[in-house]
Each structure stands twice: as C-alpha cells, then as structure tokens.
Design a protein around this motif. Structure first.
Motif, PDB file in Angstrom:
ATOM      1  N   LEU A  64       6.040   2.956   0.898  1.00 25.89           N
ATOM      2  CA  LEU A  64       5.181   1.773   0.829  1.00 25.89           C
ATOM      3  C   LEU A  64       5.146   1.046   2.170  1.00 25.89           C
ATOM      4  O   LEU A  64       6.104   1.100   2.932  1.00 25.89           O
ATOM      5  CB  LEU A  64       5.727   0.788  -0.218  1.00 25.89           C
ATOM      6  CG  LEU A  64       5.850   1.266  -1.653  1.00 25.89           C
ATOM      7  CD1 LEU A  64       6.532   0.184  -2.483  1.00 25.89           C
ATOM      8  CD2 LEU A  64       4.487   1.581  -2.243  1.00 25.89           C
ATOM      9  N   VAL A  65       4.043   0.395   2.429  1.00 29.46           N
ATOM     10  CA  VAL A  65       4.030  -0.604   3.503  1.00 29.46           C
ATOM     11  C   VAL A  65       3.503  -1.910   2.922  1.00 29.46           C
ATOM     12  O   VAL A  65       2.765  -1.924   1.938  1.00 29.46           O
ATOM     13  CB  VAL A  65       3.125  -0.222   4.700  1.00 29.46           C
ATOM     14  CG1 VAL A  65       3.716   0.913   5.494  1.00 29.46           C
ATOM     15  CG2 VAL A  65       1.715   0.072   4.256  1.00 29.46           C
TER      16      VAL A  65
ATOM     17  N   ARG B  39       0.850  -1.189   0.000  1.00 29.41           N
ATOM     18  CA  ARG B  39       0.000   0.000   0.000  1.00 29.41           C
ATOM     19  C   ARG B  39       0.890   1.245   0.000  1.00 29.41           C
ATOM     20  O   ARG B  39       1.972   1.243   0.595  1.00 29.41           O
ATOM     21  CB  ARG B  39      -0.903   0.033   1.246  1.00 29.41           C
ATOM     22  CG  ARG B  39      -1.920  -1.088   1.317  1.00 29.41           C
ATOM     23  CD  ARG B  39      -3.020  -0.946   0.252  1.00 29.41           C
ATOM     24  NE  ARG B  39      -3.995  -2.023   0.320  1.00 29.41           N
ATOM     25  CZ  ARG B  39      -3.894  -3.183  -0.330  1.00 29.41           C
ATOM     26  NH1 ARG B  39      -2.857  -3.417  -1.120  1.00 29.41           N
ATOM     27  NH2 ARG B  39      -4.820  -4.109  -0.203  1.00 29.41           N
ATOM     28  N   ILE B  40       0.386   2.289  -0.637  1.00 30.25           N
ATOM     29  CA  ILE B  40       1.127   3.541  -0.666  1.00 30.25           C
ATOM     30  C   ILE B  40       0.743   4.338   0.584  1.00 30.25           C
ATOM     31  O   ILE B  40      -0.434   4.437   0.923  1.00 30.25           O
ATOM     32  CB  ILE B  40       0.806   4.337  -1.945  1.00 30.25           C
ATOM     33  CG1 ILE B  40       1.089   3.461  -3.179  1.00 30.25           C
ATOM     34  CG2 ILE B  40       1.613   5.628  -2.011  1.00 30.25           C
ATOM     35  CD1 ILE B  40       0.528   4.010  -4.474  1.00 30.25           C
ATOM     36  N   VAL B  41       1.745   4.880   1.271  1.00 31.48           N
ATOM     37  CA  VAL B  41       1.496   5.605   2.514  1.00 31.48           C
ATOM     38  C   VAL B  41       1.297   7.083   2.202  1.00 31.48           C
ATOM     39  O   VAL B  41       2.172   7.722   1.635  1.00 31.48           O
ATOM     40  CB  VAL B  41       2.696   5.470   3.471  1.00 31.48           C
ATOM     41  CG1 VAL B  41       2.380   6.121   4.806  1.00 31.48           C
ATOM     42  CG2 VAL B  41       3.065   4.013   3.666  1.00 31.48           C
ATOM     43  N   MET B  42       0.151   7.616   2.580  1.00 32.50           N
ATOM     44  CA  MET B  42      -0.130   9.026   2.294  1.00 32.50           C
ATOM     45  C   MET B  42      -0.573   9.741   3.546  1.00 32.50           C
ATOM     46  O   MET B  42      -1.223   9.159   4.408  1.00 32.50           O
ATOM     47  CB  MET B  42      -1.232   9.117   1.248  1.00 32.50           C
ATOM     48  CG  MET B  42      -0.751   8.666  -0.111  1.00 32.50           C
ATOM     49  SD  MET B  42      -2.118   8.475  -1.187  1.00 32.50           S
ATOM     50  CE  MET B  42      -1.284   8.140  -2.716  1.00 32.50           C
ATOM     51  N   LYS B  43      -0.225  10.999   3.588  1.00 31.74           N
ATOM     52  CA  LYS B  43      -0.573  11.785   4.759  1.00 31.74           C
ATOM     53  C   LYS B  43      -2.095  11.936   4.819  1.00 31.74           C
ATOM     54  O   LYS B  43      -2.725  12.275   3.825  1.00 31.74           O
ATOM     55  CB  LYS B  43       0.089  13.164   4.674  1.00 31.74           C
ATOM     56  CG  LYS B  43       0.505  13.708   6.020  1.00 31.74           C
ATOM     57  CD  LYS B  43       1.241  15.027   5.852  1.00 31.74           C
ATOM     58  CE  LYS B  43       2.632  14.946   6.431  1.00 31.74           C
ATOM     59  NZ  LYS B  43       3.439  16.120   6.138  1.00 31.74           N
ATOM     60  N   GLN B  44      -2.628  11.689   6.004  1.00 34.26           N
ATOM     61  CA  GLN B  44      -4.082  11.706   6.153  1.00 34.26           C
ATOM     62  C   GLN B  44      -4.639  13.109   5.915  1.00 34.26           C
ATOM     63  O   GLN B  44      -4.076  14.087   6.393  1.00 34.26           O
ATOM     64  CB  GLN B  44      -4.459  11.271   7.562  1.00 34.26           C
ATOM     65  CG  GLN B  44      -5.789  10.590   7.632  1.00 34.26           C
ATOM     66  CD  GLN B  44      -5.888   9.752   8.887  1.00 34.26           C
ATOM     67  OE1 GLN B  44      -5.202  10.010   9.869  1.00 34.26           O
ATOM     68  NE2 GLN B  44      -6.737   8.746   8.861  1.00 34.26           N
ATOM     69  N   GLY B  45      -5.727  13.143   5.182  1.00 30.87           N
ATOM     70  CA  GLY B  45      -6.417  14.416   5.002  1.00 30.87           C
ATOM     71  C   GLY B  45      -5.664  15.417   4.154  1.00 30.87           C
ATOM     72  O   GLY B  45      -6.253  16.279   3.528  1.00 30.87           O
TER      73      GLY B  45
ATOM     74  N   ASP C 218      10.250   3.642   1.131  1.00 33.29           N
ATOM     75  CA  ASP C 218       9.682   4.120   2.397  1.00 33.29           C
ATOM     76  C   ASP C 218       8.274   4.688   2.195  1.00 33.29           C
ATOM     77  O   ASP C 218       7.568   4.941   3.176  1.00 33.29           O
ATOM     78  CB  ASP C 218      10.598   5.177   3.019  1.00 33.29           C
ATOM     79  CG  ASP C 218      10.832   6.347   2.064  1.00 33.29           C
ATOM     80  OD1 ASP C 218      11.277   6.097   0.928  1.00 33.29           O
ATOM     81  OD2 ASP C 218      10.557   7.500   2.442  1.00 33.29           O
TER      82      ASP C 218
ATOM     83  N   ARG D  55      -0.256  13.793  -3.777  1.00 33.17           N
ATOM     84  CA  ARG D  55      -0.537  13.418  -2.386  1.00 33.17           C
ATOM     85  C   ARG D  55       0.742  13.081  -1.639  1.00 33.17           C
ATOM     86  O   ARG D  55       0.835  13.231  -0.422  1.00 33.17           O
ATOM     87  CB  ARG D  55      -1.498  12.222  -2.330  1.00 33.17           C
ATOM     88  CG  ARG D  55      -2.869  12.565  -2.809  1.00 33.17           C
ATOM     89  CD  ARG D  55      -3.979  12.526  -1.770  1.00 33.17           C
ATOM     90  NE  ARG D  55      -3.664  12.298  -0.389  1.00 33.17           N
ATOM     91  CZ  ARG D  55      -4.320  11.458   0.399  1.00 33.17           C
ATOM     92  NH1 ARG D  55      -5.278  10.720  -0.102  1.00 33.17           N
ATOM     93  NH2 ARG D  55      -4.018  11.345   1.661  1.00 33.17           N
TER      94      ARG D  55
ATOM     95  N   ARG E 135      -2.222  12.343  -9.348  1.00 33.80           N
ATOM     96  CA  ARG E 135      -2.888  12.511  -8.054  1.00 33.80           C
ATOM     97  C   ARG E 135      -2.051  11.891  -6.927  1.00 33.80           C
ATOM     98  O   ARG E 135      -1.846  12.495  -5.870  1.00 33.80           O
ATOM     99  CB  ARG E 135      -4.279  11.855  -8.092  1.00 33.80           C
ATOM    100  CG  ARG E 135      -5.091  12.033  -6.828  1.00 33.80           C
ATOM    101  CD  ARG E 135      -6.404  11.258  -6.859  1.00 33.80           C
ATOM    102  NE  ARG E 135      -6.215   9.807  -6.796  1.00 33.80           N
ATOM    103  CZ  ARG E 135      -5.965   9.124  -5.676  1.00 33.80           C
ATOM    104  NH1 ARG E 135      -5.872   9.745  -4.516  1.00 33.80           N
ATOM    105  NH2 ARG E 135      -5.798   7.815  -5.717  1.00 33.80           N
ATOM    106  N   ILE E 136      -1.523  10.685  -7.185  1.00 31.04           N
ATOM    107  CA  ILE E 136      -0.714  10.005  -6.165  1.00 31.04           C
ATOM    108  C   ILE E 136       0.537  10.826  -5.845  1.00 31.04           C
ATOM    109  O   ILE E 136       0.884  11.041  -4.674  1.00 31.04           O
ATOM    110  CB  ILE E 136      -0.336   8.577  -6.629  1.00 31.04           C
ATOM    111  CG1 ILE E 136      -1.583   7.694  -6.697  1.00 31.04           C
ATOM    112  CG2 ILE E 136       0.709   7.948  -5.715  1.00 31.04           C
ATOM    113  CD1 ILE E 136      -1.372   6.357  -7.390  1.00 31.04           C
TER     114      ILE E 136
END
Lengths: 497, 473
Positions: free
Chosen positions: A487-488, A135-141, A485, A471, A467-468
């Motif tokens: 990704l998780v 999964r791609i790690v993205m800052k919430q909100g 880093d 983000r 978009r990714i």
C-alpha cells in the motif's frame, strides 16, 4: 464448510432495482424527432436502449456510463434525437464516505454481479483520509498470475486458528455479515443476508435481538450475538450455532448503550426479546458482569460450557488501548477478535458519538496486528475488521494492514437499495423497507430478491479481490495479511525527482 | 449527594420555517396529476402535512421531506426530480456550515441530542477540532455504571484560582486567605455576540437563560444597566481597558472582565482595591505572543484568562466578525499552546482558562477542555439558536430576515436553554464513554484524546514508497 469437496459458488442472476425508476448518474433524453431506426440499441454496449414493437425506450438509463462511453448514442443518432446530462438527483445522494458513485457502483454490482466497467468511481470514496487515501501498489502493465484460473486463487479464511476442540470453521470468502438485530432491520433483510451467506459459504450475525426461528434452516451459517442487553439469548440458540459473538461495544456508538425506539418494538420483536410491545429497549454499556479480562474469560468459559465446539468471537470498538484489549481477549480464549470501526452502524446513534468517539478502523487494525505479532500469538487468532468497509478495494487494503477478513453491514444495505438518507430511526422507520418493522413498509422488499442482490454484490467483490491478488502475484488472500508494503498513502508518497 | 443539575428543556417552536437541505421537488412537463406520488406513496405524509393541493403539484421547497426518493423512483412517468436546496447551501460561512447551523436549530427547538442512523457520513478528519477523536473504555468502567451512571457525571467547574497547598501556623490555624472560587454547573459561559439584530428583549432573554443555566452572560458595561438588577449575579460586565473610576463598575456582579492592554495591571489594581471579592478576568486575544501574555497575566494574579478568538487585541473593534483575530479552526492549537505554557510555568492551577471562538458544536466543548481549557464561552450560538443564519445583513445596516429583535424574551430564553441542555447531555455522553466523571478532570487530559497529526503519521507515514514502474489502484 467441509473442504474435502470444493465449494461451488452460485451463478449471477441479473437482479434489477425493485423501484420503477432506478437512479443513475446520467440521464438520457429522447425527443420526438426519433425515427426508431434502432441504431442506439445496436451500438450501446450497456443495454440502455431497447426496442419494442417498433418503439424505442430508454429502459436502463442507470447503466449509461456518460462521457466514458466508447460509442455514444447521442453522437451516433442520425436525427440527433438523443441528448444526455447528469441526473440532478444524483448529487442529493450519499456523503463523503459513500459517495454517489460508490452507491451507484454497489447497485451496479448487486444488479449485474460485476464491478462497473466505466462511468463510476467504484474503488474509493471522498472522505479525504484512511481508505480513501490508500492505494494498492501494482506492477505496471503486468498481469501478475494471468495464466492461473480464478478458481485457483484461494480467498478462504480459517476462523479457528487455536488448536482446541472447537469447530474447524473456514469461510469461502474473506467476509461475513455483521450483526443487525431483529428489530433494527426487517425479517426480509435478515433472511436476505443469511441466505446470501449460505450461498457464499460464509456467515451472518443475528445482532443482539435474538435468533428468530425463521433462521433455523440456515443454522450452520448463523453467528448469534451475546450483547450487554442479553436480548434473545437462550441456551438452545447458543447450542445451535457454530460461532457466538460477544459484543462489548460497537463502532457507531462506542462507550454508549444501544437504544431501540419504542415504535420498532412490534409484537414479534417483543416476543423475541422478552419485552413489552411499544416500549423502548436499552442495552446498557458496558457488560455489567465484566469489569476485567478475568470476568471476560468467565463469559467465554460459560459459552464453552454450553456449547464446547462453538467458536467465540469478541466484538470490540477501537479505543487507544485497542491492542491491549485484543491480546486480553485472545488470552481469555477468543478465536476471533472483531474490531468495529466508527463509520459503520445501521441503527440510530448520537451524532456526537459516531463522529468523535474512538479511532478509525484503519488505525486500529495495524496497531492490533503489530501487537499480536510482537506477542507471538498473531497466527493463533483471527482478526476481523468491520465498520466502514465499503468496497473490494477496502477489503484488500484492510487485509494488507493486518486483518484476516472483514465484516460487512452498510454495504449489504446499499445492495438492497439503501440510499443513506440517515433516517432509519424516524417515523415508521426506513422508507425503503430495509431497516423497518412496519408491516407495510417491510413488504417493499422480498427476500428472494434481496438474496440475489447480495449474492451478486459479493460475487463481484470476490471477482475483484481475485483480480487484485493475481495482479499482486499472490495465489491466496492469506499472503496479503499484514503486507502494508503493498500500500501507499497519497499524503506520504515521496515524489521521486 | 448534592442536588442534581438538570436542564429542563421543552419544545420551543421555530418562528419561521427552518431552511432544510431537502430542496426543490420539481414536477416536469407531462405530469398527469395521477397523484400516486403524493397521496399513496409518501411515507412521511409530507403533502398532507403541508396541506398542498395535490392537483396543483407546483414546485416546492419542503422541509418536511426526508429525501427518501420514493416519489422520484416511483413516478410512473419519471417526471419528479429533487435537488439540494440552494438557500441551504448559502447559509453560514466556512466555520458555521449549513449542516452545523441546521443542527443547532434542531437542538434549540427540541432540546434533544441530534441522532441519526447509518453511521458517520463525514470526512475522515479536518482542520481544528475535527482532527481529534475522544477515547472510550472497552471493558473496565469504574466511573460509570451503564445508563444509570449518567446521573453521577458532573459537568461543574470552578472559576478562579486554586491553591497548590495550604499553609498552617503552629497552632493549626490557616495562614493566608483562601482565594475566591465561583462554581458553575456547566463549563460554558455565554457572551453577547458582536453583531446581530439584538434588542433589549433579546438581551433579557439571554440573561434569563444564563440564570436558568446557572452560568454567566458576558456583555458590555453599559448593557448591564439595561437589565433588571435581579440578573446581576449572572452577568459578567466587560469593562474599559482604561477604567479609572471604580464607581462605574455595576454593583452585584461576581466577575468582571477587562481587555489586556499594556497597563492592564493598573486597571486591575483599581478594581481589586475597590472590590476585593470580585473575580477578575483578563481578555487575551488569540494571536502571536498570547502565551507570554497569558503567563504574565496569571503570574500577576488575575483569576481568569479569557483566551479570545473573537476580538482583536484591546477588544475595541468588535463590529464585524471579519475582525476576528484568529481563525476559529486553529483554536485547538492555541489552547494547547497556552495551556502548556502555563503548565511549564507551574502556574496552571493558579488561573482559570476560558476560551472563546471556535466552539460551534457540543463536541468542541469537550475537545477544547481536553486541549487545556477549563471552560468555553459561546457567542454566535446565542444568535443561531434564535434562527439566525449568519447572513450578516445586520452588519451592513439591513434588516434581519428572521426579525430576531422582535422575539419575546421568553422565547429567546427557551431556545438558548434548549441548545445548551442538548450540549450538556452530549458532554455527558462523551465523558461517559471516556470514563471521566468530573468535568474538572477533562482539562488537559490529552491521554483521553487522539490526535490526527500523531496517529496518521505513525500508522501511514511509512507507506510512502512505490518503486518505479508501479501503478496505484
């Protein structure tokens, strides 16, 4: 490819299914009770219902998002004439890698140029590992770089990173079309792919079946392949292209040769390949003239002697020592290392080979990336990953694992309405007119339609990648290369309690 | 060059229509019988071949349909739908899945390698052998020269012990005996399954297949008596643990098996004293303590260890598959563990390790050998090749829906030879890709294998941290 003028991408042209009844996840039913009030047409956000001459039709049932719908017609209908359920055919489609949802969302992108807004899981499949567990790690909100225009996010990839006198070639999107030979797919499929490549400022590879004259108008976007069978390899075609690809092995059947069934060797194919109509063709494994890296260098030099400005790409499969192979290819003079994983492939291959031989691409890319970094040559060579890249999320994930760009194949065919029945090789070939040379079946698909479908899908990919990146707070896809880093992996995620 | 080993295959048609995944074609109410789907559009001519009357258009489960969905998508009234055949989904068990069973049927019918287009559709990895990949060589291929190199790949292996070294006396004469070896051209032995609608005709068919393949068929001692003497050299009788009278051993056989028991070595001595030229195989069940047992058996001089996932210790209760001692999905680990125990005890070459249970597909043979087996033993495949669908009705005394007991011996032999002919070819494919020319060198060659448990952690193990306030997409 000249960067002095900014490349202009084509627009989306809505391109629905070429079959009468497109396949969707849900099915709507309208009973006789309908009074044609038109309420459903009015409230449906997806254009499922249409009204013509006072009569209502479910024109686009495949666009229905089912329970995800914010405004369900079947609830709003004043006379309760509408009901919905899952389409029973849907479960018959697809497999672990290409789930029915991934197929349908790819069709959605090819039709509309956008990822589906609801109703379909379009990001990952169900293989239970690799891409599907990352999964791609993205800052919430956070919206990252929301204020920046999409046009200012750079997704181009420079393919020549050696300081030599070969073409300075860059592609406008981080993907190009992988080899599908004339013979394994129809000329309409080839033309659709190459025309889409031109429209998107990228390339498409001919595969090993030679370079049909129909492709001449797109010469600047053709990669021609030199494979073990040397089918269709001519001095003029090598001279005509900017990129030449050596195919040592392919992910679908690593360590095995290719096999074009006699039925597919039609007069056109035979002429192109210098073969006899109706007789099967074998391309051997390995290159009989290459038994060492030195031999490989000899091949690269041979191409450079014929076409000094050509970029050389080396397509290899993924054995345990794939990192050594990559470094060896670099020192032999290759510009591009193309790693081909084992879930791709369009032609017939023994099932035992597809499943078991060589490692998944998600393992091979980080291994190669790390090795090239340690060797100090990572920024001198372009790493392209192929074989199993299905979605824009897969593209982002494999780039974060260390690739510069990707090569597509199966996704293209799905956009052209492949349903992955796996019968490409039986009888007259693909029943849906994609991977066939049967004159009647070929006519099922026209290349103008195919081109639009592919352009739409790739525009959706580009939009989603942009978009990714935004983000993630990145303005260029180059910033993402090797950023594992970002990704998780769901199996290793540490619970924070 | 020695005579080449070729398994001659020829189509041996199904006795009953095969159950396929392709399910029900349903024509819903309102069909106008326009027959466009049926007559004009079906690419595979399914309706002609099945001789269906197009005007009837009744529900149909069809194994000729290839699921292209052209009829579903082309029907002017949107009235055709298709679904997965429920009978297909119900076949087999967790291990012999419907997909595996139908692939085995195809191979038994045609003798051909399963081939398909459009990449590998299955899961990323899975339990047991599905958590392994085999290696390939990219450029340098000294062991294989293209498609013709296949001719030079040997799948033969030896059963028995090999000496670590030879000793000579002053005058150059050999000291001691050279142990007996029996070589088989294919690293697969056959075994009569513990259940099934098996008649004497079936047994004879399997014996004919073993002879044609040049391998062994393991069976109970009393079953050996049912077969003509000419098959003896290819039969492997399983004797009782407490056998005391060597006269009970069938004459003319080359190998016998006894189950492991506390007094197995006494039985072994009785056999070896009476027939010193017989190879002795000891059946050790896959369960806790198998490593120590196997080592002790090897050190005490047995020629072959049969590492058995099928029968519980003692081998008595073989009535039902449910009595399996070991989950076939863990066979991979069991073989590695026993192999490494024998290597550590420096006795690995002093014994042949044959593993059984858990070999449902050709790839499992190569993978089992990479894990450390010298050969494998197939049992339920012998039934499945006869169109058995592993419904297990026979274990409850009900009749076999496929009437396997009535099939002719010739048909039985043809089907089994076809299946293993296809496996042989597949073994050559993966060996060729690995650059291994001799099946004896597959054993324990983990350098040519990749394991999920090693790779996945090494590559993704560090991808486990996401700070708070982040979301995953």
């Amino acid at each position: 490819m000249n960067n002095s003028v900014k490349f202009r991408f084509p627009g989306v042209v809505k391109t629905p299914s070429r079959f009468r009844n497109p396949i969707g996840k849900y099915r709507l039913n309208r009973t006789e009770a309908c009074e044609a009030c038109g309420k459903c047409v009015e409230i449906c956000p997806y254009g499922v219902h249409v009204i013509r001459r006072g009569k209502l039709y479910i024109e686009n049932p495949h666009l229905c998002v089912g329970p995800d719908c914010p405004n369900p017609c079947y609830e709003a209908c004043p006379v309760k004439a509408l009901s919905f359920g899952k389409n029973p055919v849907f479960d018959l489609l697809g497999d672990f890698r290409w789930t029915p949802d991934l197929l349908a969302s790819t069709w959605h992108m090819a039709e509309t140029g956008s990822v589906p807004s609801a109703g379909l899981e379009y990001k990952a499949g169900a293989s239970g590992g690799g891409f599907d567990k990352l999964r791609i790690v993205m800052k919430q909100g956070s919206t990252g770089l929301a204020e920046i225009s999409d046009d200012d996010i750079d997704v181009t990839v420079q393919l020549n990173r050696r300081d030599d006198n070969a073409h300075r070639v860059s592609i406008e999107v981080p993907f190009y079309g992988g080899g599908m030979s004339y013979g394994s797919v129809s000329i309409n499929t080839i033309l659709s792919r190459i025309k889409a490549a031109k429209a998107l400022g990228t390339f498409c590879c001919t595969g090993e079946g030679g370079y049909p004259d129909e492709l001449k108008p797109y010469a600047d976007h053709v990669i021609t392949q030199v494979a073990t069978g040397l089918f269709g390899v001519r001095e003029e075609t090598i001279k005509r292209v900017k990129i030449v690809e050596f195919k040592y092995a392919q992910g679908a059947k690593p360590g095995l040769g290719g096999h074009l069934l006699g039925d597919k060797v039609t007069p056109g194919v035979a002429r192109m390949r210098g073969a006899v109509v109706g007789y099967p063709l074998f391309s051997p494994f390995p290159f009989h003239s290459v038994y060492s890296v030195e031999d490989h260098k000899k091949h690269v030099d041979w191409i450079k002697a014929i076409n000094p400005q050509a970029l050389v790409s080396v397509k290899v499969s993924t054995p345990t020592d794939v990192d050594m192979v990559a470094v060896g290819s670099y020192y032999a003079g290759a510009h591009i290392i193309h790693l081909d994983g084992s879930y791709g492939g369009t032609g017939a291959a023994p099932e035992i080979a597809k499943k078991n031989i060589a490692m998944p691409i998600e393992y091979a890319v980080p291994k190669v990336h790390r090795f090239l970094v340690e060797e100090g040559v990572r920024d001198k060579v372009t790493v392209i990953a192929g074989g199993g890249v299905r979605t824009p999320h897969d593209v982002a994930k494999i780039i974060a694992l260390g690739a510069d760009g990707v090569c597509t194949g199966t996704a293209d065919l799905v956009a052209l309405e492949c349903i992955r029945c796996h019968n490409c090789e039986s009888g007259r070939g693909c029943a849906r007119g994609i991977a066939t040379t049967d004159p009647e079946l070929m006519e099922l698909m026209q290349h103008d339609w195919g081109t639009r479908r592919l352009v739409n899908m790739f525009l959706a990919w580009k939009k989603e990648l942009t978009r990714i990146l935004k983000r993630l707070g990145m303005t260029s896809i180059r910033e993402l290369v090797g950023r594992s880093d970002c990704l998780v992996h769901l199996d290793y995620i540490k619970s924070k309690e | 060059m020695p005579e080449k080993y070729v398994i001659h295959t020829t189509t041996v048609p199904n006795r009953f229509r095969a159950i396929s995944k392709s399910g029900i074609i349903a024509w819903e109410e309102g069909c106008l019988r326009c027959a466009i789907c049926v007559k004009e559009r079906c690419v595979y001519d399914v309706y002609y071949k099945r001789k269906l009357d197009s005007r009837q258009m009744i529900d149909s489960i069809d194994n000729l349909c290839m699921n292209c969905l052209r009829c579903v998508q082309g029907c002017p009234k949107e009235l055709i739908s298709k679904s997965v055949n429920p009978e297909f989904k119900e076949m087999g068990d967790d291990f012999f899945t419907p997909e595996i069973i139908s692939r085995l049927w195809y191979q038994a019918e045609t003798g051909k390698i399963p081939v398909s287009g459009a990449g590998y559709p299955g899961p990323f990895s899975g339990p047991g052998f599905d958590s392994m990949w085999t290696d390939m060589s990219e450029i340098v291929r000294p062991t294989r020269d293209g498609i013709h190199g296949r001719e030079y790949i040997s799948t033969a292996i030896d059963l028995g012990k090999t000496l670590g070294s030879l000793k000579f006396d002053q005058s150059g004469g050999l000291i001691g005996d050279i142990p007996l070896l029996v070589d088989i051209p294919l690293p697969i032995l056959l075994k009569v399954p513990p259940f099934g609608a098996i008649s004497d005709k079936t047994l004879l068919g399997w014996a004919m297949a073993a002879k044609r393949l040049g391998t062994f068929l393991a069976m109970k001692r009393d079953e050996v008596q049912k077969l003509p003497d000419q098959f003896r050299p290819w039969l492997l009788p399983v004797l009782e643990a407490d056998l005391s009278d060597p006269a009970a051993i069938p004459r003319g056989v080359r190998i016998v098996e006894i189950p492991w028991s506390r007094k197995w070595d006494k039985t072994a001595k009785i056999i070896k004293d009476a027939f010193p030229s017989l190879l002795l195989c000891v059946d050790v069940a896959m369960m806790d303590g198998m490593e120590e047992k196997a080592r002790a058996v090897a050190e005490a001089g047995a020629d072959i260890i049969h590492l058995d996932a099928g029968a519980p210790d003692g081998g008595k209760d073989t009535k039902a598959c449910d009595a399996r001692a070991y989950d076939p999905r863990r066979v991979k680990d069991a073989i590695r563990s026993v192999h490494m125990e024998l290597v550590a005890a420096n006795i690995r070459d002093g014994v042949t390790l044959v593993a059984s249970g858990g070999f449902a597909m050709a790839e499992h043979v190569a993978k089992g050998m990479l894990c450390g087996a010298d050969a494998v033993m197939a049992e339920f495949q012998l039934l499945i090749s006869l169109q058995c669908r592993m419904c297990r009705r026979c274990t409850t005394g009900l009749s076999c829906p496929m009437d396997i007991q009535d099939a002719s011996s010739k048909w039985v032999a043809g089907r089994v030879v076809n299946l293993f002919g296809a496996w042989h070819n597949q073994l050559i494919e993966v060996m060729g890709a690995m650059g291994i020319r001799d099946a004896r060198r597959l054993r324990g060659e983990v350098g040519r294998a990749m394991f999920y448990e090693d790779l996945d952690k090494a590559v993704f193990g560090s991808l486990g941290s996401a700070a708070e306030g982040f979301e995953l997409e």
